[in-house]
Scaffold this motif. Structure first.
Motif, short mmCIF file in Angstrom:
data_model
loop_
_atom_site.label_atom_id
_atom_site.label_comp_id
_atom_site.label_asym_id
_atom_site.label_seq_id
_atom_site.Cartn_x
_atom_site.Cartn_y
_atom_site.Cartn_z
N LYS A 26 0.83 -1.20 0.00
CA LYS A 26 0.00 0.00 0.00
C LYS A 26 0.87 1.26 0.00
CE LYS A 26 -3.96 -2.08 2.29
NZ LYS A 26 -4.84 -2.03 3.45
N ALA A 27 0.31 2.33 -0.51
CA ALA A 27 1.02 3.60 -0.57
C ALA A 27 0.86 4.38 0.73
CB ALA A 27 0.48 4.42 -1.75
N PHE A 28 1.58 5.49 0.84
CA PHE A 28 1.47 6.46 1.95
C PHE A 28 2.07 5.97 3.26
CE2 PHE A 28 -2.34 7.03 -0.78
CZ PHE A 28 -1.92 8.19 -1.40
N LYS A 29 3.08 5.10 3.19
CA LYS A 29 3.72 4.62 4.43
C LYS A 29 5.20 4.96 4.45
CE LYS A 29 3.61 2.25 8.32
NZ LYS A 29 4.42 1.07 8.46
N ASN A 30 5.65 5.90 3.63
CA ASN A 30 7.08 6.19 3.55
C ASN A 30 7.53 7.32 4.47
OD1 ASN A 30 7.92 4.25 1.66
ND2 ASN A 30 6.96 5.44 0.02
N HIS A 31 6.77 8.38 4.53
CA HIS A 31 7.19 9.52 5.36
C HIS A 31 5.94 10.28 5.79
CE1 HIS A 31 6.96 12.65 2.00
NE2 HIS A 31 6.71 11.51 1.41
N LEU A 32 6.14 11.32 6.57
CA LEU A 32 5.02 12.09 7.16
C LEU A 32 4.12 11.18 7.97
CD1 LEU A 32 4.07 14.32 4.08
CD2 LEU A 32 5.57 14.91 5.96
N LEU A 33 4.71 10.34 8.80
CA LEU A 33 3.96 9.36 9.57
C LEU A 33 3.55 9.87 10.94
CD1 LEU A 33 6.17 6.27 8.71
CD2 LEU A 33 4.02 6.93 7.66
N GLN A 34 4.08 11.00 11.35
CA GLN A 34 3.86 11.48 12.71
C GLN A 34 2.38 11.76 12.99
OE1 GLN A 34 6.39 14.74 13.63
NE2 GLN A 34 5.52 15.11 15.65
N HIS A 35 1.68 12.35 12.03
CA HIS A 35 0.28 12.72 12.27
C HIS A 35 -0.70 11.59 11.95
CE1 HIS A 35 0.46 13.42 7.91
NE2 HIS A 35 -0.86 13.29 7.92
N LYS A 36 -0.20 10.47 11.39
CA LYS A 36 -1.07 9.35 11.07
C LYS A 36 -1.23 8.48 12.31
CE LYS A 36 0.38 9.52 6.29
NZ LYS A 36 1.32 9.01 5.32
N SER A 37 -2.43 7.95 12.50
CA SER A 37 -2.69 7.14 13.68
C SER A 37 -2.00 5.78 13.56
CB SER A 37 -4.20 6.93 13.85
OG SER A 37 -4.70 6.11 12.82
N SER A 38 -1.78 5.14 14.70
CA SER A 38 -1.15 3.83 14.71
C SER A 38 -2.00 2.82 13.95
CB SER A 38 -0.96 3.35 16.14
OG SER A 38 -0.11 4.21 16.84
N ARG A 39 -3.31 2.93 14.09
CA ARG A 39 -4.22 2.01 13.39
C ARG A 39 -4.08 2.17 11.87
NH1 ARG A 39 -10.80 2.44 13.91
NH2 ARG A 39 -11.30 0.98 12.26
N ARG A 40 -4.01 3.43 11.43
CA ARG A 40 -3.88 3.68 10.00
C ARG A 40 -2.54 3.16 9.46
NH1 ARG A 40 -4.09 9.82 7.64
NH2 ARG A 40 -3.54 9.38 5.48
N LYS A 41 -1.46 3.39 10.21
CA LYS A 41 -0.15 2.93 9.78
C LYS A 41 -0.09 1.40 9.77
CE LYS A 41 1.89 5.72 12.74
NZ LYS A 41 2.89 6.50 13.52
N ARG A 42 -0.73 0.78 10.74
CA ARG A 42 -0.74 -0.69 10.80
C ARG A 42 -1.47 -1.26 9.58
NH1 ARG A 42 -2.10 -0.86 15.69
NH2 ARG A 42 -4.35 -1.03 15.44
N ASN A 43 -2.60 -0.65 9.20
CA ASN A 43 -3.35 -1.12 8.04
C ASN A 43 -2.60 -0.86 6.73
OD1 ASN A 43 -5.57 -2.27 9.33
ND2 ASN A 43 -6.60 -0.29 9.52
N LEU A 44 -1.80 0.21 6.69
CA LEU A 44 -1.02 0.50 5.50
C LEU A 44 0.13 -0.49 5.34
CD1 LEU A 44 -0.86 4.40 5.61
CD2 LEU A 44 -2.08 3.00 3.95
N SER A 45 0.52 -1.15 6.42
CA SER A 45 1.61 -2.11 6.36
C SER A 45 1.21 -3.42 5.70
CB SER A 45 2.13 -2.41 7.77
OG SER A 45 2.70 -1.26 8.34
N LYS A 46 -0.07 -3.69 5.64
CA LYS A 46 -0.55 -4.96 5.08
C LYS A 46 -0.48 -4.93 3.56
CE LYS A 46 -3.80 -5.47 8.90
NZ LYS A 46 -5.21 -5.42 9.28
N MET A 47 -0.39 -6.12 2.98
CA MET A 47 -0.41 -6.24 1.53
C MET A 47 -1.86 -6.20 1.05
SD MET A 47 2.78 -6.81 0.42
CE MET A 47 2.88 -7.94 -0.95
N ALA A 48 -2.07 -5.77 -0.18
CA ALA A 48 -3.41 -5.68 -0.74
C ALA A 48 -3.44 -6.38 -2.09
CB ALA A 48 -3.82 -4.22 -0.90
N VAL A 49 -4.62 -6.84 -2.48
CA VAL A 49 -4.79 -7.53 -3.77
C VAL A 49 -4.89 -6.49 -4.87
CG1 VAL A 49 -6.25 -9.11 -5.08
CG2 VAL A 49 -5.97 -9.42 -2.62
N VAL A 50 -4.20 -6.74 -5.97
CA VAL A 50 -4.26 -5.85 -7.13
C VAL A 50 -5.65 -5.95 -7.75
CG1 VAL A 50 -3.35 -5.51 -9.47
CG2 VAL A 50 -1.81 -5.98 -7.58
N ASN A 51 -6.20 -4.82 -8.16
CA ASN A 51 -7.51 -4.79 -8.79
C ASN A 51 -7.52 -5.67 -10.04
OD1 ASN A 51 -9.69 -3.69 -10.66
ND2 ASN A 51 -10.09 -2.51 -8.81
#
Length: 65
Positions: A26-51
């Motif tokens: 998933k995208a959006f997990k590289n930087h600017l992580l300070q204001h993102k919640s732990s829950r959101r960052k944890r979900n961004l760490s998971k793999m996702a199925v390609v459309n």
């Protein structure tokens, strides 16, 4: 018939599951992580199925996946 070349950039970004589905990171997990919640960052760490509409293009880039 000659062997088909794999797009190496795509090979580093996509993985196949046992059933043949293609997974991506998933995208959006590289930087600017300070204001993102732990829950959101944890979900961004998971793999996702390609459309399914994009999977065809990925298969063309990865002929032996």
């Amino acid at each position: 018939m000659p062997k088909l070349k794999t797009r190496k950039a795509a090979a580093k970004r996509f993985k196949a599951t046992g059933s043949g589905k293609i997974m991506h990171r998933k995208a959006f997990k590289n930087h600017l992580l300070q204001h993102k919640s732990s829950r959101r960052k944890r979900n961004l760490s998971k793999m996702a199925v390609v459309n399914e509409h994009d999977a065809k293009n990925v298969h063309l880039m990865l002929p032996y996946l």
